[in-house]
Design a protein around this motif. Structure first.
Motif, PDB file in Angstrom:
ATOM      1  N   ASP A   3       2.319  -5.490   2.460  1.00  0.00           N
ATOM      2  CA  ASP A   3       3.672  -5.051   2.132  1.00  0.00           C
ATOM      3  C   ASP A   3       3.816  -4.599   0.686  1.00  0.00           C
ATOM      4  N   VAL A   4       2.772  -4.845  -0.109  1.00  0.00           N
ATOM      5  CA  VAL A   4       2.880  -4.553  -1.541  1.00  0.00           C
ATOM      6  C   VAL A   4       2.477  -3.102  -1.830  1.00  0.00           C
ATOM      7  N   LEU A  40       2.213   6.693  -0.402  1.00  0.00           N
ATOM      8  CA  LEU A  40       2.136   5.672   0.649  1.00  0.00           C
ATOM      9  C   LEU A  40       2.888   6.138   1.902  1.00  0.00           C
ATOM     10  N   GLN A  41       4.002   6.823   1.685  1.00  0.00           N
ATOM     11  CA  GLN A  41       4.771   7.400   2.799  1.00  0.00           C
ATOM     12  C   GLN A  41       3.886   8.365   3.594  1.00  0.00           C
ATOM     13  N   GLN A  42       3.164   9.198   2.846  1.00  0.00           N
ATOM     14  CA  GLN A  42       2.300  10.163   3.530  1.00  0.00           C
ATOM     15  C   GLN A  42       1.195   9.443   4.328  1.00  0.00           C
ATOM     16  N   ARG A  61       5.735   0.876   2.293  1.00  0.00           N
ATOM     17  CA  ARG A  61       5.662  -0.549   1.956  1.00  0.00           C
ATOM     18  C   ARG A  61       6.968  -1.039   1.327  1.00  0.00           C
ATOM     19  N   LYS A  62       7.021  -2.368   1.058  1.00  0.00           N
ATOM     20  CA  LYS A  62       8.340  -2.949   0.734  1.00  0.00           C
ATOM     21  C   LYS A  62       8.468  -3.525  -0.673  1.00  0.00           C
ATOM     22  N   LYS A  94      -6.326  -3.793  -0.864  1.00  0.00           N
ATOM     23  CA  LYS A  94      -5.205  -3.899   0.086  1.00  0.00           C
ATOM     24  C   LYS A  94      -4.408  -2.601   0.177  1.00  0.00           C
ATOM     25  N   GLY A  95      -4.952  -1.532  -0.367  1.00  0.00           N
ATOM     26  CA  GLY A  95      -4.252  -0.245  -0.294  1.00  0.00           C
ATOM     27  C   GLY A  95      -3.046  -0.160  -1.211  1.00  0.00           C
ATOM     28  N   ALA A  96      -2.936  -1.065  -2.196  1.00  0.00           N
ATOM     29  CA  ALA A  96      -1.818  -1.011  -3.152  1.00  0.00           C
ATOM     30  C   ALA A  96      -2.282  -0.313  -4.431  1.00  0.00           C
ATOM     31  N   MET A  97      -1.331   0.077  -5.284  1.00  0.00           N
ATOM     32  CA  MET A  97      -1.680   0.836  -6.485  1.00  0.00           C
ATOM     33  C   MET A  97      -1.379   0.037  -7.751  1.00  0.00           C
ATOM     34  N   LEU A  98      -2.072   0.441  -8.820  1.00  0.00           N
ATOM     35  CA  LEU A  98      -1.873  -0.219 -10.114  1.00  0.00           C
ATOM     36  C   LEU A  98      -1.093   0.718 -11.034  1.00  0.00           C
ATOM     37  N   TYR A  99       0.155   0.322 -11.350  1.00  0.00           N
ATOM     38  CA  TYR A  99       0.980   1.068 -12.292  1.00  0.00           C
ATOM     39  C   TYR A  99       0.868   0.411 -13.662  1.00  0.00           C
TER      40      TYR A  99
END
Ligand SMILES: *Cc1c(COP(=O)(O)O)cnc(C)c1O
Length: 491
Positions: A216-217, A162-164, A169-170, A245-250
């Motif tokens: 933010d997730v 996500l940093q790249q 995100r928070k 939403k561009g979030a990932m599933l762990y």
């Protein structure tokens, strides 16, 4: 008072010091047939041990029996069933131990030159590819030493990706049924934690999730099947909501014992997950390690995996340290190698159909226990369970007996207690995971013990509350023990 003790040895064992009697010895030597020599003169006085004051003097049989009896106080999987839920305390077939002790593997050294470590590297490469196949993921790192360590590695991978993309995100979303290591991981990786309540049926509430997933997730961390032993049936939809939403599933893969050979996380939308080799893949645990928590990822996360990575270089294996985007090392060398060897032995000994069978048996055993105990204990989440089942003490609590007390009484019946008071969403939780390695006879004994205790609660609750009776120490004052620990022996 009814006491049933399956241990046949008295646990009222006195200390060796208390058994001591002057002049007793555990050996008998013939008279010297050479001239005696003064030890201090021959060895130098500084090398001769002074007498130890109060050293116990006992006979051979007393010493042997003392330590053999002590060894029987350790409850072990080789002794009986270990119904701790979430822990997957399965029996570890001896063949895995045999393989891990093969000289070339047991004595392999991480500083061995690559040319002389090709066999060990091949073992690791095969573990990686077997785990990728089992999970349906694209790449695997074997470095993390435990489940919690795998979680941290996985979330650091998410953060790096996500940093790249411009913003780490928070927040990390975590269901209320999660294992405590999930929020701890998120916090250590620098994220704020937001809790999601489970639905009535004990699974993720999809509409709540839809509201909570914002820009933010970073990720949702979910255990599947979750800690109630219930499969997250909306998992595909959950993955879609996050990905949109561009979030990932762990996925916390501690419960893979319910999925291996049946369903693959990579196929139901998981981006990154860990495995507990010391749970699902049959390394003995419970004694504090070592374990292994490999992390499996989809292609997008591969560039960030810990270095070095194994790579094929012509006919040989080599380590690739030149990994520009790697999050760096998370463990010395290449992980807990002996655990990896056991996992490969376990996987190869079973083969695909055997691994699938183990899963089916694990689920069958848990469902069997559920059906037999349902008439006696409250089952707050009635969804079909998989490899473990969570009752609550509600019925017994009305008579003043709580989950921890029922668990202690179970010790008198010769069983290790089940998991007490976890998951937290079940008040007075009694969590039972038999695993596939228990046969029907052992399961029936366990079930009989639980039913017998349920009857005891109804006829003599105080007797149950005072258990255990068959142990050297009965009820301890846990609050004082935690608040005022005595950590030094003042003999
Ligand atoms: C055991 C477990 C963990 C932690 O694994 P460790 O190897 O003990 O660090 C995490 N999540 C769940 C659901 C577990 O059961």
């Amino acid at each position: 008072m009814i006491t049933k003790v399956r241990n046949h040895l008295s646990p009222n064992e006195s200390l060796l010091f208390e058994r001591s009697s002057p002049g007793k010895k555990a050996y008998q030597l013939p008279d010297l047939d050479v001239p005696p020599v003064d030890a201090a003169e021959a060895l130098g006085a500084e090398n001769v041990r002074a007498e130890i004051e109060g050293f116990p003097e006992v006979s051979e049989v007393e010493a042997i029996r003392h330590f053999t009896r002590l060894s029987t106080w350790n409850y072990a999987i080789d002794y009986g069933m270990y119904p701790l839920g979430s822990c997957t305390m399965k029996y570890n077939p001896r063949i895995n131990e045999l393989v891990a002790r093969i000289e070339g593997l047991a004595w392999a050294h991480p500083y061995q030159p690559e040319a002389l470590a090709q066999g060990s590297m091949e073992v690791m490469a095969r573990v990686e590819s077997a785990l990728a196949e089992i999970t349906g993921m694209d790449a695997v790192t074997l470095q993390p030493a435990a489940g919690a360590h795998g979680e941290l590695t996985g979330i650091l991978l998410v953060r790096a990706l996500l940093q790249q993309r411009g913003n780490p995100r928070k927040k990390i979303l975590i269901p209320d049924s999660a294992h405590g290591t999930n929020p701890a991981t998120a916090a250590i990786a620098g994220y704020a934690i937001e809790n999601i309540k489970s639905s009535e049926t004990g699974v993720l509430d999809v509409s709540a999730l839809e509201r909570l997933v914002t820009d933010d997730v970073a990720a949702l961390m979910v255990t599947n099947p979750n800690t109630l032993g219930v499969f997250e049936e909306n998992i595909n939809r959950v993955a879609e909501i996050l990905h949109a939403k561009g979030a990932m599933l762990y996925m916390d893969g501690a419960n893979m014992n319910a999925l291996v050979g049946i369903a693959r996380p990579g196929d139901f939308g998981v981006d990154v997950m860990h495995l507990n080799l010391h749970k699902t893949f049959s390394t003995p645990h419970g004694g504090g390690g070592p374990g292994a928590g490999p992390v499996a990822v989809k292609k997008v996360l591969e560039p960030f995996l810990p270095a070095p990575r194994l790579k094929r270089s012509g006919e040989k294996w080599a380590y690739d340290y030149d990994r520009e985007h790697s999050i760096g090392r998370v463990k010395a060398f290449y992980g807990n190698f002996g655990v990896l060897v056991r996992a490969l032995a376990y996987i190869l000994a079973h083969g695909g159909p055997g691994l699938r069978n183990a899963t089916v048996d694990a689920v069958l055993n848990a469902v069997y226990i559920r059906k037999k105990l349902e008439p006696f204990f409250d089952l707050p989440y009635a969804s079909p369970n998989m490899h473990e089942v969570v009752f609550s003490d509600e019925r017994q609590a009305k008579l003043g007996v709580r989950t921890g007390e029922i668990a202690k009484r179970l010790i008198d019946y010769g069983f290790h207690p089940y998991t007490v008071s976890f998951p937290l969403i079940v008040h007075g939780a009694m969590m039972i995971e038999p695993t596939e390695t228990e046969g029907k006879m052992e399961l029936d004994q366990f079930i009989d013990a639980m039913i017998s205790i349920a009857h005891e609660v109804e006829t003599d609750p105080q007797m149950v509350k005072n258990a255990p009776y068959g142990t050297r120490t009965s009820k301890v004052d846990e609050v004082t023990a935690a608040r005022k620990p005595i950590l030094r022996w003042k003999g």
